[in-house]
Design a protein around this motif. Structure first.
Motif, PDB file in Angstrom:
ATOM      1  N   GLY A  95      24.891 -15.068 -35.868  1.00  0.00           N
ATOM      2  CA  GLY A  95      24.944 -14.752 -36.869  1.00  0.00           C
ATOM      3  C   GLY A  95      25.434 -13.138 -36.673  1.00  0.00           C
ATOM      4  O   GLY A  95      25.358 -11.910 -36.644  1.00  0.00           O
ATOM      5  N   VAL A  96      24.269 -12.595 -35.303  1.00  0.00           N
ATOM      6  CA  VAL A  96      24.541 -11.441 -35.025  1.00  0.00           C
ATOM      7  C   VAL A  96      26.103 -10.864 -34.270  1.00  0.00           C
ATOM      8  O   VAL A  96      25.728  -9.599 -34.641  1.00  0.00           O
ATOM      9  N   ALA A  97      26.084 -11.444 -33.811  1.00  0.00           N
ATOM     10  CA  ALA A  97      27.442 -11.355 -32.667  1.00  0.00           C
ATOM     11  C   ALA A  97      28.393 -10.789 -33.251  1.00  0.00           C
ATOM     12  O   ALA A  97      29.415 -10.129 -33.759  1.00  0.00           O
ATOM     13  N   SER A 175      16.841  -3.850 -35.030  1.00  0.00           N
ATOM     14  CA  SER A 175      17.556  -2.577 -34.754  1.00  0.00           C
ATOM     15  C   SER A 175      18.971  -3.951 -33.814  1.00  0.00           C
ATOM     16  O   SER A 175      18.027  -3.449 -32.521  1.00  0.00           O
ATOM     17  N   ARG A 176      20.060  -3.456 -33.351  1.00  0.00           N
ATOM     18  CA  ARG A 176      20.903  -4.132 -33.358  1.00  0.00           C
ATOM     19  C   ARG A 176      20.497  -3.743 -31.332  1.00  0.00           C
ATOM     20  O   ARG A 176      20.833  -4.167 -30.772  1.00  0.00           O
ATOM     21  N   GLY A 183      18.854  -9.847 -25.233  1.00  0.00           N
ATOM     22  CA  GLY A 183      19.708 -11.381 -25.019  1.00  0.00           C
ATOM     23  C   GLY A 183      19.133 -11.677 -25.713  1.00  0.00           C
ATOM     24  O   GLY A 183      20.175 -12.783 -25.748  1.00  0.00           O
ATOM     25  N   GLY A 184      19.017 -11.319 -27.676  1.00  0.00           N
ATOM     26  CA  GLY A 184      18.681 -12.042 -28.174  1.00  0.00           C
ATOM     27  C   GLY A 184      17.944 -13.351 -28.269  1.00  0.00           C
ATOM     28  O   GLY A 184      16.808 -12.969 -27.536  1.00  0.00           O
ATOM     29  N   PHE A 185      18.325 -14.017 -29.315  1.00  0.00           N
ATOM     30  CA  PHE A 185      16.708 -14.915 -29.434  1.00  0.00           C
ATOM     31  C   PHE A 185      17.225 -16.147 -28.276  1.00  0.00           C
ATOM     32  O   PHE A 185      18.001 -16.691 -27.643  1.00  0.00           O
ATOM     33  N   ASP A 186      15.517 -16.764 -27.255  1.00  0.00           N
ATOM     34  CA  ASP A 186      15.543 -17.708 -26.313  1.00  0.00           C
ATOM     35  C   ASP A 186      16.807 -18.762 -27.022  1.00  0.00           C
ATOM     36  O   ASP A 186      16.165 -19.845 -27.717  1.00  0.00           O
ATOM     37  N   GLU A 187      18.014 -19.213 -26.620  1.00  0.00           N
ATOM     38  CA  GLU A 187      17.959 -20.306 -26.860  1.00  0.00           C
ATOM     39  C   GLU A 187      18.053 -22.056 -26.690  1.00  0.00           C
ATOM     40  O   GLU A 187      18.590 -22.608 -26.885  1.00  0.00           O
ATOM     41  N   ASN A 188      17.203 -21.442 -24.997  1.00  0.00           N
ATOM     42  CA  ASN A 188      16.219 -22.517 -25.054  1.00  0.00           C
ATOM     43  C   ASN A 188      14.975 -23.117 -25.527  1.00  0.00           C
ATOM     44  O   ASN A 188      14.542 -24.407 -25.317  1.00  0.00           O
ATOM     45  N   ALA A 189      15.108 -22.506 -25.981  1.00  0.00           N
ATOM     46  CA  ALA A 189      13.480 -22.350 -26.677  1.00  0.00           C
ATOM     47  C   ALA A 189      13.599 -23.989 -27.547  1.00  0.00           C
ATOM     48  O   ALA A 189      14.585 -24.063 -28.435  1.00  0.00           O
ATOM     49  N   ARG A 190      13.390 -25.385 -27.241  1.00  0.00           N
ATOM     50  CA  ARG A 190      13.699 -26.391 -27.702  1.00  0.00           C
ATOM     51  C   ARG A 190      13.052 -26.975 -29.752  1.00  0.00           C
ATOM     52  O   ARG A 190      13.441 -27.382 -30.278  1.00  0.00           O
ATOM     53  N   TRP A 191      11.458 -25.945 -29.478  1.00  0.00           N
ATOM     54  CA  TRP A 191      10.883 -26.813 -30.074  1.00  0.00           C
ATOM     55  C   TRP A 191      10.506 -25.831 -32.159  1.00  0.00           C
ATOM     56  O   TRP A 191      11.127 -25.831 -32.243  1.00  0.00           O
ATOM     57  N   ALA A 192      10.023 -25.072 -31.439  1.00  0.00           N
ATOM     58  CA  ALA A 192       9.509 -24.062 -32.474  1.00  0.00           C
ATOM     59  C   ALA A 192       9.003 -22.740 -31.497  1.00  0.00           C
ATOM     60  O   ALA A 192       8.915 -22.778 -30.892  1.00  0.00           O
ATOM     61  N   GLY A 193       8.661 -21.331 -32.249  1.00  0.00           N
ATOM     62  CA  GLY A 193       8.093 -20.126 -31.418  1.00  0.00           C
ATOM     63  C   GLY A 193       8.462 -18.864 -31.135  1.00  0.00           C
ATOM     64  O   GLY A 193       8.618 -18.812 -30.525  1.00  0.00           O
ATOM     65  N   GLU A 194      10.150 -19.556 -31.533  1.00  0.00           N
ATOM     66  CA  GLU A 194      10.950 -18.247 -30.504  1.00  0.00           C
ATOM     67  C   GLU A 194      10.459 -17.236 -30.986  1.00  0.00           C
ATOM     68  O   GLU A 194      11.880 -16.323 -30.672  1.00  0.00           O
ATOM     69  N   ASP A 195      10.460 -16.957 -32.548  1.00  0.00           N
ATOM     70  CA  ASP A 195      10.218 -15.938 -33.193  1.00  0.00           C
ATOM     71  C   ASP A 195       8.946 -15.099 -32.564  1.00  0.00           C
ATOM     72  O   ASP A 195       9.298 -13.788 -32.205  1.00  0.00           O
ATOM     73  N   ASP A 197       8.380 -15.586 -29.420  1.00  0.00           N
ATOM     74  CA  ASP A 197       8.776 -14.661 -28.276  1.00  0.00           C
ATOM     75  C   ASP A 197       9.341 -14.074 -28.375  1.00  0.00           C
ATOM     76  O   ASP A 197       9.679 -12.882 -27.583  1.00  0.00           O
ATOM     77  N   TYR A 198      10.484 -14.006 -29.261  1.00  0.00           N
ATOM     78  CA  TYR A 198      11.597 -12.754 -29.802  1.00  0.00           C
ATOM     79  C   TYR A 198      10.469 -11.572 -29.685  1.00  0.00           C
ATOM     80  O   TYR A 198      10.929 -10.127 -29.010  1.00  0.00           O
ATOM     81  N   SER A 199      10.259 -10.938 -31.040  1.00  0.00           N
ATOM     82  CA  SER A 199       9.000 -10.138 -31.119  1.00  0.00           C
ATOM     83  C   SER A 199       8.012  -9.674 -29.428  1.00  0.00           C
ATOM     84  O   SER A 199       8.071  -8.283 -29.466  1.00  0.00           O
ATOM     85  N   TRP A 200       7.526 -10.335 -29.053  1.00  0.00           N
ATOM     86  CA  TRP A 200       6.559 -10.409 -27.718  1.00  0.00           C
ATOM     87  C   TRP A 200       7.807  -9.846 -26.625  1.00  0.00           C
ATOM     88  O   TRP A 200       7.941  -8.275 -26.034  1.00  0.00           O
ATOM     89  N   ARG A 201       9.417 -10.225 -26.496  1.00  0.00           N
ATOM     90  CA  ARG A 201      10.150  -9.453 -25.829  1.00  0.00           C
ATOM     91  C   ARG A 201      10.304  -8.479 -25.803  1.00  0.00           C
ATOM     92  O   ARG A 201      10.823  -7.071 -25.067  1.00  0.00           O
ATOM     93  N   VAL A 202      11.141  -8.483 -27.700  1.00  0.00           N
ATOM     94  CA  VAL A 202      11.058  -6.866 -28.040  1.00  0.00           C
ATOM     95  C   VAL A 202       9.934  -5.462 -27.700  1.00  0.00           C
ATOM     96  O   VAL A 202      10.330  -4.863 -27.042  1.00  0.00           O
ATOM     97  N   GLN A 203       8.730  -5.650 -27.974  1.00  0.00           N
ATOM     98  CA  GLN A 203       7.921  -5.266 -27.413  1.00  0.00           C
ATOM     99  C   GLN A 203       7.564  -4.744 -25.814  1.00  0.00           C
ATOM    100  O   GLN A 203       7.561  -3.581 -25.512  1.00  0.00           O
ATOM    101  N   LEU A 204       8.138  -6.158 -25.114  1.00  0.00           N
ATOM    102  CA  LEU A 204       7.483  -5.860 -24.011  1.00  0.00           C
ATOM    103  C   LEU A 204       9.157  -5.155 -23.450  1.00  0.00           C
ATOM    104  O   LEU A 204       8.931  -3.981 -22.053  1.00  0.00           O
TER     105      LEU A 204
END
Length: 308
Positions: A95-97, A175-176, A183-195, A197-204
């Motif tokens: 969607g972002v792409a 922001s884009r 690199g966007g959301f981790d598409e290897n996240a199989r279950w839940a919690g990708e949000d 992970d995403y938030s933490w990586r943005v701040q890292l």
């Protein structure tokens, strides 16, 4: 050098996209699209429906929805095909792409945005690269269902003591530049919690996160105990995966082996076979806690770690 939105796009030139991952559930999607069509945000924006279901009927459904619903001329509503991959993370990345926005907002298809939701979210993006908003379960859920889960605070983000705050993919904007930098959301996240992970990586990565309590999303809960069980098991497994991924990066970890026996005893004493007057806990709330702990056990086995 990473150019951040807060310094690169003026309020006048800011392009806004709302990305909605979709996999069936069109009756509930109707409520969300109706809400998005009634936003008080006064400038043009687009809504991108990222269709993750193979052989979907969304295109025909959307044509009929537009025919029957008044869509303000400032709103562009379109569908993109994301069925080549699996899962909401893939659908959001696709969607972002395809989106045109400098600022990307994410919502779920089965929730309902308040009328001033986008207006507040966009305004808050001037203060940070990632904006989190609250999820309110009090309006669109039956009282008995809402009681199954503890209410999330409406005045502060989800906290992880000793680490970063996090935003929910049901109510966030980014922001884009920040999205692309990690690199966007981790598409290897199989279950839940990708949000998380995403938030933490943005701040890292050095970007900032802010919380806007006025950007409220009415959040729909699982309406059956079976659905609740499945969701909470996925949450437990996802938290273990995030424990493995972020522990080396400074996360304090989610392993509490000394507390686990107390949790087991407490849940055993509150099991729904006992009278409610004794347990002081509904069957749904008990399932909520037990399913999450079971999910962490499964996640520990899958990841070959001890995280209980």
């Amino acid at each position: 050098m990473i150019e951040k939105l807060s310094s690169s796009a003026s309020p006048e030139s800011l392009r806004v996209s709302v990305v909605v991952p979709v996999y069936g559930g069109l009756s509930l999607l109707r409520e969300q699209l109706t809400a998005l069509s009634a936003q008080t945000y006064g400038k043009p924006f687009e809504v991108v429906l990222s269709d993750n279901q193979p052989n979907s009927s969304l295109e025909l459904w959307l044509t009929e929805f537009v025919r029957k619903t008044h869509i303000d001329e400032r709103i562009t509503l379109r569908r993109i095909d994301s069925a080549a991959g699996t899962g909401a993370a893939y659908a959001r990345n696709r969607g972002v792409a395809e989106a045109v926005g400098d600022l990307i907002a994410f919502v779920d298809a089965d929730d309902v945005a308040r009328p001033d939701w986008l207006e507040h979210l966009v305004a808050a993006s001037r203060r940070g690269d990632l904006v989190a908003g609250p999820l309110d379960t009090s309006r669109i859920n039956a009282a008995a269902v809402a009681e199954w889960r503890p209410s999330a605070p409406l005045h502060e983000p989800s906290r992880t003591p000793g680490y970063f705050d996090s935003a929910s993919t049901a109510n966030m904007a980014v922001s884009r530049s920040a999205h692309e930098a990690i690199g966007g959301f981790d598409e290897n996240a199989r279950w839940a919690g990708e949000d998380n992970d995403y938030s933490w990586r943005v701040q890292l990565a050095g970007f900032s996160m802010v919380f806007e309590p006025r950007a409220i999303m009415d959040y729909r809960l699982r309406r059956s105990r079976r659905e609740l069980w499945k969701q909470m098991v996925a949450y437990g497994r996802g938290d273990v995966a995030n424990h493995v991924k972020h522990r080396p990066l400074g996360h304090p970890g989610m392993n509490h082996p000394f507390l686990f026996p107390m949790v087991v005893v407490s849940l055993a004493l509150r099991n729904p076979l006992l009278p409610r007057a004794v347990t002081r806990m509904s069957r749904g709330r008990w399932i909520y806690y037990v399913a999450y702990e079971y999910g962490k056990i499964r996640g520990s086995i899958e990841n070959r770690v001890w995280c209980i």
